[in-house]
Design a protein around this motif. Structure first.
Motif, short mmCIF file in Angstrom:
data_model
loop_
_atom_site.label_atom_id
_atom_site.label_comp_id
_atom_site.label_asym_id
_atom_site.label_seq_id
_atom_site.Cartn_x
_atom_site.Cartn_y
_atom_site.Cartn_z
N LEU A 1 -6.11 -5.05 9.48
CA LEU A 1 -6.75 -4.24 10.52
C LEU A 1 -5.88 -3.04 10.88
CD1 LEU A 1 -8.10 -7.13 12.78
CD2 LEU A 1 -9.49 -5.50 11.50
N LYS A 2 -4.57 -3.24 10.88
CA LYS A 2 -3.66 -2.13 11.17
C LYS A 2 -3.73 -1.06 10.08
CE LYS A 2 -0.37 -4.61 14.06
NZ LYS A 2 1.00 -5.13 14.21
N VAL A 3 -3.85 -1.49 8.84
CA VAL A 3 -3.98 -0.52 7.75
C VAL A 3 -5.25 0.31 7.93
CG1 VAL A 3 -4.32 -0.24 5.27
CG2 VAL A 3 -2.64 -1.88 6.11
N PHE A 4 -6.33 -0.32 8.39
CA PHE A 4 -7.57 0.43 8.64
C PHE A 4 -7.48 1.28 9.90
CE2 PHE A 4 -9.54 -2.60 5.65
CZ PHE A 4 -10.29 -1.71 4.90
N GLY A 5 -6.41 1.10 10.68
CA GLY A 5 -6.19 1.95 11.84
C GLY A 5 -7.00 1.57 13.06
N TYR B 1 0.83 -1.19 0.00
CA TYR B 1 0.00 0.00 0.00
C TYR B 1 0.87 1.24 0.00
CZ TYR B 1 0.86 0.17 5.08
OH TYR B 1 1.44 0.21 6.32
N ASP B 2 0.28 2.33 -0.47
CA ASP B 2 0.96 3.62 -0.53
C ASP B 2 0.76 4.31 0.81
OD1 ASP B 2 1.74 6.22 -0.91
OD2 ASP B 2 0.91 6.38 -2.92
N ALA B 3 1.83 4.41 1.59
CA ALA B 3 1.73 4.98 2.93
C ALA B 3 1.36 6.46 2.90
CB ALA B 3 3.05 4.78 3.68
N SER B 4 1.78 7.17 1.86
CA SER B 4 1.45 8.60 1.77
C SER B 4 -0.06 8.79 1.60
CB SER B 4 2.19 9.24 0.59
OG SER B 4 3.58 9.19 0.78
N SER B 5 -0.66 7.97 0.73
CA SER B 5 -2.11 8.05 0.54
C SER B 5 -2.84 7.68 1.82
CB SER B 5 -2.54 7.12 -0.60
OG SER B 5 -1.96 7.52 -1.82
N LEU B 6 -2.35 6.65 2.49
CA LEU B 6 -2.99 6.21 3.72
C LEU B 6 -2.89 7.30 4.79
CD1 LEU B 6 -4.41 3.90 5.18
CD2 LEU B 6 -2.17 3.01 5.83
N ASP B 7 -1.75 7.95 4.86
CA ASP B 7 -1.55 9.03 5.83
C ASP B 7 -2.57 10.15 5.61
OD1 ASP B 7 0.23 10.44 7.89
OD2 ASP B 7 0.23 11.86 6.22
N TRP C 1 -13.56 -1.23 16.68
CA TRP C 1 -13.79 -0.97 15.27
C TRP C 1 -14.63 0.30 15.13
CZ3 TRP C 1 -18.79 -1.05 13.04
CH2 TRP C 1 -19.82 -1.46 13.91
N GLY C 2 -14.77 0.77 13.89
CA GLY C 2 -15.65 1.90 13.64
C GLY C 2 -14.99 3.25 13.62
N ARG C 3 -13.81 3.37 14.21
CA ARG C 3 -13.08 4.63 14.18
C ARG C 3 -11.59 4.36 14.34
NH1 ARG C 3 -15.58 7.74 19.16
NH2 ARG C 3 -17.44 6.94 18.12
N ILE C 4 -10.77 5.13 13.62
CA ILE C 4 -9.34 4.90 13.69
C ILE C 4 -8.80 5.39 15.03
CG2 ILE C 4 -9.10 5.13 11.19
CD1 ILE C 4 -7.79 7.87 11.68
N LEU D 1 -12.85 4.56 1.69
CA LEU D 1 -11.76 5.04 0.85
C LEU D 1 -10.51 4.18 1.00
CD1 LEU D 1 -12.22 8.88 1.37
CD2 LEU D 1 -12.56 7.61 -0.76
N ILE D 2 -10.21 3.77 2.23
CA ILE D 2 -9.05 2.88 2.43
C ILE D 2 -9.26 1.57 1.68
CG2 ILE D 2 -7.78 1.52 4.14
CD1 ILE D 2 -8.25 3.79 6.14
N ARG D 3 -10.47 1.07 1.75
CA ARG D 3 -10.79 -0.19 1.06
C ARG D 3 -10.63 -0.04 -0.45
NH1 ARG D 3 -16.39 -3.67 1.79
NH2 ARG D 3 -15.86 -5.36 0.35
N ASN D 4 -11.13 1.05 -1.01
CA ASN D 4 -11.16 1.20 -2.46
C ASN D 4 -9.91 1.80 -3.07
OD1 ASN D 4 -14.08 0.56 -3.61
ND2 ASN D 4 -14.37 1.52 -1.61
#
Length: 274
Positions: free
Chosen positions: A83-87, A17-23, A158-161, A55-58
């Protein structure tokens, strides 16, 4: 900036995954996330956390099959990494991780409440039990209780980062990136406040089983056979050891070990005392 997490899928698959986009998604406000969703032809409805997860999913994990069927095929470690990627919380048994990921992808935690369950009919509750891997028998009240039990167990998971991600985003120092990669590859266990006077939680039993079979195919055949034998009796071993501990006030020594061996032999289990 690309970040790669090695997953445990057969075939050596990797989670990239692109960490910049995730950030930017971690830090983004509702207006910004809606604008991004609209520009990518992604539904912009829902709360900020629902939209963030979508958005993270897509955009970040678009190559992964995150349907319910896809989630069922994922390994313990891979679920933790996703799960960590989803925060959100990434620890727990394999089943708990599947439940948490599916809830996070499909519901708003502010609306999926026990009060909401009271408004559902039996068919809806039955479907939730299927997706949450809960027993399917019983009347509407019983099914509602089972779903409520899962929601209670997953409360705040779950439900919020995590607030730190929303506030600080991803730390892009080399050390932090390497640590993130390593932490997603390592088996994660949380300390359990165990009471040997009570039955072990299902999550503890599942974690014990998962740890026994993890990486089994990399071991020698003799060791594989031994671990498979032990894993088949995890629940029985838990009950026997709990009984021994209750009788000894929590102490464990040679006498308790000998008692365990005697009880195991009495049950007909293959025991090698060497």
């Amino acid at each position: 900036m690309d970040m790669t997490i090695v997953s445990s899928r057969e075939g050596g698959g990797r989670l990239n995954y692109d960490a910049s986009s995730l950030d930017s998604l971690y830090r983004g406000r509702l207006v910004e996330l809606r604008e991004l969703a609209e520009s990518r032809n992604i539904s912009k409805g829902g709360s900020v956390e629902v939209l963030r997860a979508r958005l993270i999913r897509n955009l970040v994990l678009a190559d992964l099959d995150l349907s319910w069927d896809g989630i069922q095929t994922m390994s313990h470690n891979e679920l933790g990494g996703i799960l960590k990627v989803f925060g959100i919380k990434s620890s727990g048994s394999q089943r708990e991780r599947r439940q948490r990921l599916w809830l996070h992808l499909n519901f708003d935690s502010r609306r999926m409440t026990i009060e909401r369950l009271a408004e559902m009919d039996r068919d809806d509750l039955h479907e939730l039990c299927v997706r949450l891997e809960a027993p399917l028998t019983g009347n509407r009240t019983v099914l509602m209780g089972r779903v409520a039990g899962v929601l209670t167990n997953q409360l705040n998971g779950w439900g919020r980062i995590k607030k730190s991600l929303k506030r600080n985003g991803i730390n892009f120092s080399l050390g932090s990136v390497e640590n993130e990669v390593l932490s997603n590859n390592e088996e994660e266990f949380e300390p359990v406040d165990a009471d040997f006077h009570s039955d072990s939680p299902i999550a503890v039993i599942e974690d014990a089983y998962d740890s026994l079979i993890l990486g089994l195919d990399t071991l020698e055949p003799v060791i594989q056979e031994d671990l498979r034998t032990v894993s088949a009796f995890v629940e029985d071993l838990d009950r026997i050891i709990g009984t021994i501990l209750r009788g000894s006030g929590g102490a464990w020594g040679e006498s308790q070990k000998e008692l365990l061996l005697r009880l195991s032999k009495r049950r007909g289990w293959p025991v090698n005392e060497e």
